[in-house]
Design a protein around this motif. Sequence first.
Motif, PDB file in Angstrom:
ATOM      1  N   GLU A 166       0.871  -1.176   0.000  1.00 18.37           N
ATOM      2  CA  GLU A 166       0.000   0.000   0.000  1.00 18.37           C
ATOM      3  C   GLU A 166       0.907   1.224   0.000  1.00 18.37           C
ATOM      4  O   GLU A 166       2.094   1.110   0.295  1.00 18.37           O
ATOM      5  N   ASP A 167       0.351   2.394  -0.300  1.00 18.68           N
ATOM      6  CA  ASP A 167       1.132   3.619  -0.173  1.00 18.68           C
ATOM      7  C   ASP A 167       1.646   3.719   1.258  1.00 18.68           C
ATOM      8  O   ASP A 167       0.890   3.518   2.214  1.00 18.68           O
ATOM      9  N   ASN A 168       2.926   3.988   1.408  1.00 16.45           N
ATOM     10  CA  ASN A 168       3.605   4.182   2.701  1.00 16.45           C
ATOM     11  C   ASN A 168       3.817   2.902   3.503  1.00 16.45           C
ATOM     12  O   ASN A 168       4.358   2.965   4.599  1.00 16.45           O
ATOM     13  N   VAL A 169       3.392   1.716   3.030  1.00 11.58           N
ATOM     14  CA  VAL A 169       3.528   0.466   3.786  1.00 11.58           C
ATOM     15  C   VAL A 169       4.294  -0.550   2.938  1.00 11.58           C
ATOM     16  O   VAL A 169       3.852  -0.923   1.858  1.00 11.58           O
ATOM     17  N   ALA A 170       5.445  -1.004   3.466  1.00 11.01           N
ATOM     18  CA  ALA A 170       6.278  -1.964   2.743  1.00 11.01           C
ATOM     19  C   ALA A 170       6.549  -3.181   3.621  1.00 11.01           C
ATOM     20  O   ALA A 170       6.724  -3.056   4.832  1.00 11.01           O
ATOM     21  N   VAL A 171       6.575  -4.362   2.991  1.00 10.04           N
ATOM     22  CA  VAL A 171       6.942  -5.597   3.681  1.00 10.04           C
ATOM     23  C   VAL A 171       8.002  -6.307   2.848  1.00 10.04           C
ATOM     24  O   VAL A 171       8.013  -6.212   1.623  1.00 10.04           O
ATOM     25  N   GLY A 172       8.908  -7.000   3.532  1.00 10.47           N
ATOM     26  CA  GLY A 172       9.975  -7.674   2.812  1.00 10.47           C
ATOM     27  C   GLY A 172      10.835  -8.506   3.735  1.00 10.47           C
ATOM     28  O   GLY A 172      10.356  -9.016   4.750  1.00 10.47           O
ATOM     29  N   GLY A 173      12.116  -8.610   3.395  1.00 14.90           N
ATOM     30  CA  GLY A 173      13.026  -9.433   4.161  1.00 14.90           C
ATOM     31  C   GLY A 173      14.347  -8.736   4.414  1.00 14.90           C
ATOM     32  O   GLY A 173      14.659  -7.711   3.812  1.00 14.90           O
ATOM     33  N   TYR A 174      15.130  -9.319   5.326  1.00 12.86           N
ATOM     34  CA  TYR A 174      16.430  -8.747   5.676  1.00 12.86           C
ATOM     35  C   TYR A 174      17.414  -9.863   6.002  1.00 12.86           C
ATOM     36  O   TYR A 174      17.030 -10.991   6.305  1.00 12.86           O
ATOM     37  N   VAL A 175      18.681  -9.533   5.939  1.00 18.21           N
ATOM     38  CA  VAL A 175      19.769 -10.398   6.369  1.00 18.21           C
ATOM     39  C   VAL A 175      20.723  -9.526   7.159  1.00 18.21           C
ATOM     40  O   VAL A 175      21.040  -8.414   6.737  1.00 18.21           O
TER      41      VAL A 175
ATOM     42  N   GLU B  77      10.245   1.000  11.548  1.00 14.33           N
ATOM     43  CA  GLU B  77      10.615  -0.300  11.006  1.00 14.33           C
ATOM     44  C   GLU B  77      10.579  -1.343  12.107  1.00 14.33           C
ATOM     45  O   GLU B  77      11.010  -1.089  13.229  1.00 14.33           O
ATOM     46  N   GLY B  78      10.052  -2.510  11.777  1.00 16.39           N
ATOM     47  CA  GLY B  78      10.056  -3.645  12.692  1.00 16.39           C
ATOM     48  C   GLY B  78      10.518  -4.879  11.952  1.00 16.39           C
ATOM     49  O   GLY B  78      10.311  -4.994  10.743  1.00 16.39           O
ATOM     50  N   ASN B  79      11.177  -5.783  12.663  1.00 11.47           N
ATOM     51  CA  ASN B  79      11.622  -7.022  12.034  1.00 11.47           C
ATOM     52  C   ASN B  79      11.414  -8.197  12.981  1.00 11.47           C
ATOM     53  O   ASN B  79      11.373  -8.042  14.193  1.00 11.47           O
ATOM     54  N   LEU B  80      11.252  -9.379  12.384  1.00  8.40           N
ATOM     55  CA  LEU B  80      11.079 -10.610  13.128  1.00  8.40           C
ATOM     56  C   LEU B  80      11.666 -11.740  12.296  1.00  8.40           C
ATOM     57  O   LEU B  80      11.339 -11.870  11.114  1.00  8.40           O
TER      58      LEU B  80
ATOM     59  N   GLY C  16      13.254  -6.708  16.356  1.00  9.70           N
ATOM     60  CA  GLY C  16      13.670  -5.319  16.529  1.00  9.70           C
ATOM     61  C   GLY C  16      12.573  -4.362  16.108  1.00  9.70           C
ATOM     62  O   GLY C  16      11.681  -4.709  15.333  1.00  9.70           O
ATOM     63  N   VAL C  17      12.673  -3.137  16.625  1.00  9.36           N
ATOM     64  CA  VAL C  17      11.714  -2.097  16.273  1.00  9.36           C
ATOM     65  C   VAL C  17      12.355  -0.740  16.523  1.00  9.36           C
ATOM     66  O   VAL C  17      13.163  -0.581  17.443  1.00  9.36           O
TER      67      VAL C  17
END
Length: 196
Positions: free
Chosen positions: A60-69, A115-118, A137-138
């Motif tokens: 959505e506008d302003n909302v992103a989801v994805g992955g990290y390493v 930003e938040g990650n799990l 993290g957040v």
Amino acid sequence: MKKLILSGILAVAGLTTTANAQIQRGNWMVGSSLLTSNFGLNTGGGYNIAIQPKAAYFIEDNVAVGGYVNLGVSKVTNGSPTRFDYAVGGLGRYYLSPGEKGVDNLLNHGRWFFEGNLGVGGSSVENGISTSGLDFGVGPGYSYFITPNIGVEGLVKYQGQAGFGSEGLNSNITFNVGFSIFIPSSKGRDVVNDVR
């Protein structure tokens, strides 16, 4: 050759969209934190060097989801043992829009975000102390767009690892500096279609 030149021109034109268009639905964000300072909340906290590549899609506008390493190496002092950190998982970002309650656009070319990650991750130290399990993290950040599609970012984040090993919970507050490239997916499809 003409198709290749035309594709290059369209790609450059696609990367020069307006400053508000980079965080719209359907776009991609690819980036990395390159410099991380770690202010330890546990015994032995200090400074570290880490690379943290991440990619996200704007659902959505302003909302992103994805992955990290996350991959990092650290030492508290010159004589201390070396610590290796690793993690992989999912992340989410929410960009605050100018005009939202309590939000001022600090600079005309930037945006605040959360930003938040799990995921899963861990750490190991040469002296045998280790943690592995849940990585989470957040925190808030700010992205300043040096071009309409490239942002330099600062992020303050509570980062933790909980699970198994000789240390059940390992947590710290980090300050990260990095960059992100925002890729309009519609422009990418135009370039691919023109090459065909």
